[in-house]
Design a protein around this motif. Sequence first.
Motif, PDB file in Angstrom:
ATOM      1  N   ILE A   1       0.834  -1.207   0.000  1.00 30.43           N
ATOM      2  CA  ILE A   1       0.000   0.000   0.000  1.00 30.43           C
ATOM      3  C   ILE A   1       0.867   1.254   0.000  1.00 30.43           C
ATOM      4  O   ILE A   1       0.601   2.234  -0.694  1.00 30.43           O
ATOM      5  CB  ILE A   1      -0.958  -0.008   1.216  1.00 30.43           C
ATOM      6  CG1 ILE A   1      -2.010  -1.109   1.058  1.00 30.43           C
ATOM      7  CG2 ILE A   1      -1.635   1.363   1.362  1.00 30.43           C
ATOM      8  CD1 ILE A   1      -2.869  -1.310   2.288  1.00 30.43           C
ATOM      9  N   GLY A   2       1.960   1.223   0.792  1.00 32.81           N
ATOM     10  CA  GLY A   2       2.867   2.358   0.824  1.00 32.81           C
ATOM     11  C   GLY A   2       3.492   2.628  -0.530  1.00 32.81           C
ATOM     12  O   GLY A   2       3.611   3.778  -0.962  1.00 32.81           O
ATOM     13  N   ILE A   3       3.893   1.542  -1.211  1.00 30.99           N
ATOM     14  CA  ILE A   3       4.485   1.692  -2.539  1.00 30.99           C
ATOM     15  C   ILE A   3       3.470   2.259  -3.522  1.00 30.99           C
ATOM     16  O   ILE A   3       3.775   3.166  -4.308  1.00 30.99           O
ATOM     17  CB  ILE A   3       5.020   0.335  -3.047  1.00 30.99           C
ATOM     18  CG1 ILE A   3       6.207  -0.119  -2.183  1.00 30.99           C
ATOM     19  CG2 ILE A   3       5.440   0.428  -4.504  1.00 30.99           C
ATOM     20  CD1 ILE A   3       6.688  -1.521  -2.488  1.00 30.99           C
ATOM     21  N   LEU A   4       2.231   1.713  -3.451  1.00 32.32           N
ATOM     22  CA  LEU A   4       1.174   2.194  -4.353  1.00 32.32           C
ATOM     23  C   LEU A   4       0.859   3.659  -4.117  1.00 32.32           C
ATOM     24  O   LEU A   4       0.661   4.436  -5.067  1.00 32.32           O
ATOM     25  CB  LEU A   4      -0.090   1.339  -4.171  1.00 32.32           C
ATOM     26  CG  LEU A   4      -0.020  -0.097  -4.711  1.00 32.32           C
ATOM     27  CD1 LEU A   4      -1.268  -0.869  -4.317  1.00 32.32           C
ATOM     28  CD2 LEU A   4       0.125  -0.073  -6.236  1.00 32.32           C
ATOM     29  N   LEU A   5       0.795   4.070  -2.857  1.00 33.34           N
ATOM     30  CA  LEU A   5       0.512   5.476  -2.544  1.00 33.34           C
ATOM     31  C   LEU A   5       1.641   6.380  -3.034  1.00 33.34           C
ATOM     32  O   LEU A   5       1.405   7.483  -3.535  1.00 33.34           O
ATOM     33  CB  LEU A   5       0.326   5.657  -1.033  1.00 33.34           C
ATOM     34  CG  LEU A   5      -0.964   5.083  -0.443  1.00 33.34           C
ATOM     35  CD1 LEU A   5      -0.957   5.208   1.068  1.00 33.34           C
ATOM     36  CD2 LEU A   5      -2.185   5.795  -1.019  1.00 33.34           C
ATOM     37  N   GLY A   6       2.888   5.897  -2.888  1.00 34.73           N
ATOM     38  CA  GLY A   6       4.010   6.681  -3.365  1.00 34.73           C
ATOM     39  C   GLY A   6       3.988   6.867  -4.866  1.00 34.73           C
ATOM     40  O   GLY A   6       4.221   7.976  -5.372  1.00 34.73           O
ATOM     41  N   VAL A   7       3.682   5.764  -5.582  1.00 37.60           N
ATOM     42  CA  VAL A   7       3.589   5.846  -7.035  1.00 37.60           C
ATOM     43  C   VAL A   7       2.444   6.752  -7.456  1.00 37.60           C
ATOM     44  O   VAL A   7       2.577   7.593  -8.353  1.00 37.60           O
ATOM     45  CB  VAL A   7       3.412   4.431  -7.646  1.00 37.60           C
ATOM     46  CG1 VAL A   7       3.131   4.532  -9.137  1.00 37.60           C
ATOM     47  CG2 VAL A   7       4.642   3.591  -7.384  1.00 37.60           C
ATOM     48  N   ALA A   8       1.278   6.575  -6.780  1.00 33.65           N
ATOM     49  CA  ALA A   8       0.104   7.396  -7.107  1.00 33.65           C
ATOM     50  C   ALA A   8       0.373   8.872  -6.837  1.00 33.65           C
ATOM     51  O   ALA A   8      -0.060   9.751  -7.589  1.00 33.65           O
ATOM     52  CB  ALA A   8      -1.098   6.928  -6.295  1.00 33.65           C
ATOM     53  N   GLY A   9       1.120   9.141  -5.750  1.00 37.41           N
ATOM     54  CA  GLY A   9       1.441  10.519  -5.422  1.00 37.41           C
ATOM     55  C   GLY A   9       2.262  11.189  -6.515  1.00 37.41           C
ATOM     56  O   GLY A   9       2.083  12.369  -6.815  1.00 37.41           O
ATOM     57  N   LYS A  10       3.163  10.425  -7.121  1.00 33.96           N
ATOM     58  CA  LYS A  10       3.987  10.982  -8.196  1.00 33.96           C
ATOM     59  C   LYS A  10       3.219  11.091  -9.508  1.00 33.96           C
ATOM     60  O   LYS A  10       3.361  12.063 -10.251  1.00 33.96           O
ATOM     61  CB  LYS A  10       5.229  10.115  -8.390  1.00 33.96           C
ATOM     62  CG  LYS A  10       6.207  10.174  -7.223  1.00 33.96           C
ATOM     63  CD  LYS A  10       7.456   9.360  -7.518  1.00 33.96           C
ATOM     64  CE  LYS A  10       8.453   9.469  -6.361  1.00 33.96           C
ATOM     65  NZ  LYS A  10       9.697   8.688  -6.630  1.00 33.96           N
ATOM     66  N   VAL A  11       2.380  10.047  -9.783  1.00 31.76           N
ATOM     67  CA  VAL A  11       1.634  10.035 -11.035  1.00 31.76           C
ATOM     68  C   VAL A  11       0.589  11.143 -11.071  1.00 31.76           C
ATOM     69  O   VAL A  11       0.405  11.834 -12.080  1.00 31.76           O
ATOM     70  CB  VAL A  11       0.966   8.657 -11.256  1.00 31.76           C
ATOM     71  CG1 VAL A  11       0.020   8.714 -12.471  1.00 31.76           C
ATOM     72  CG2 VAL A  11       2.021   7.583 -11.445  1.00 31.76           C
TER      73      VAL A  11
END
Length: 284
Positions: free
Chosen positions: A19-29
């Motif tokens: 979830i942390g990785i997904l949120l980080g990616v989503a934050g950048k995208v």
Amino acid sequence: MTTIIIFSIILLAVLGILIGILLGVAGKVFAVEVDERVVKVRECLPGNNCGGCGYPGCDGLADAIVAGTAPVNGCPVGGAPVAAEIGKIMGVDAGATVKKVAFVKCAGTCEKAKDKYQYVGIEDCRAAAAIPGAGGKACASGCLGLGSCTTVCQFDAIHVTDQGIALVDREKCVACGQCVDACPKHIIELIPYGPTQGKTFYMVQCSSTDKGKDVMAVCEAGCIGCGICEKSCNFDAVHVENNIAHIDPEKCRGCGLCSMKCPKHVIIDVATGKPKEAPVKKEA
């Protein structure tokens, strides 16, 4: 049982990492780029969020200035100093900023203005204006004196005097316009602080558009639209329209003739709040 607990902990840890990785990616995208100028402009603004600029608070004004839809001198509270700082950030000339101040167009004090009935209700002009008769004052355009303007002023610049009308403290007023919007009678306007053309200027302290006879029946301090002020002005600064005199501050040269000639004494020097007195003739 122990195995189940350990498995559950590992599963939760893995899910947390994913979830942390997904949120980080989503934050950048999905990141929205913020123009650094917006942040700098916002830091220059005073932070009153009064709305006097016409935008939803200082954040809204900062966005509008950077977007080019608002002028760099759009903050009435900050005035020229803030405009100059924002101008440097935006790389433009802030231009001349005309300081303004609120002006109450009514001289109908308790002694001069008549009442049609005694108002007993919520101490708020907007509440009084909403009932039949629109408040107790006989003049339909007069200050109700119940303080709607004072409650919205964040700068302690306007108060209802013991004479029953609102009075503006010119030194505290920042021309945010909140009192203008709050007045149900629409008798408060923003005018240049002055002086103009190197001198002070005069304004009509009345808003009534009734005919002279009707004005005199309800208030001793009302403009009767006689036109004497217009005839006495040598600079085309005064005109009577719809039974009320209007003075253009840009044309007014501060001679005070209109004020001296006014039979109702409702044309006042905006700096002193008083009409100009005719010079005393010296005896020969």
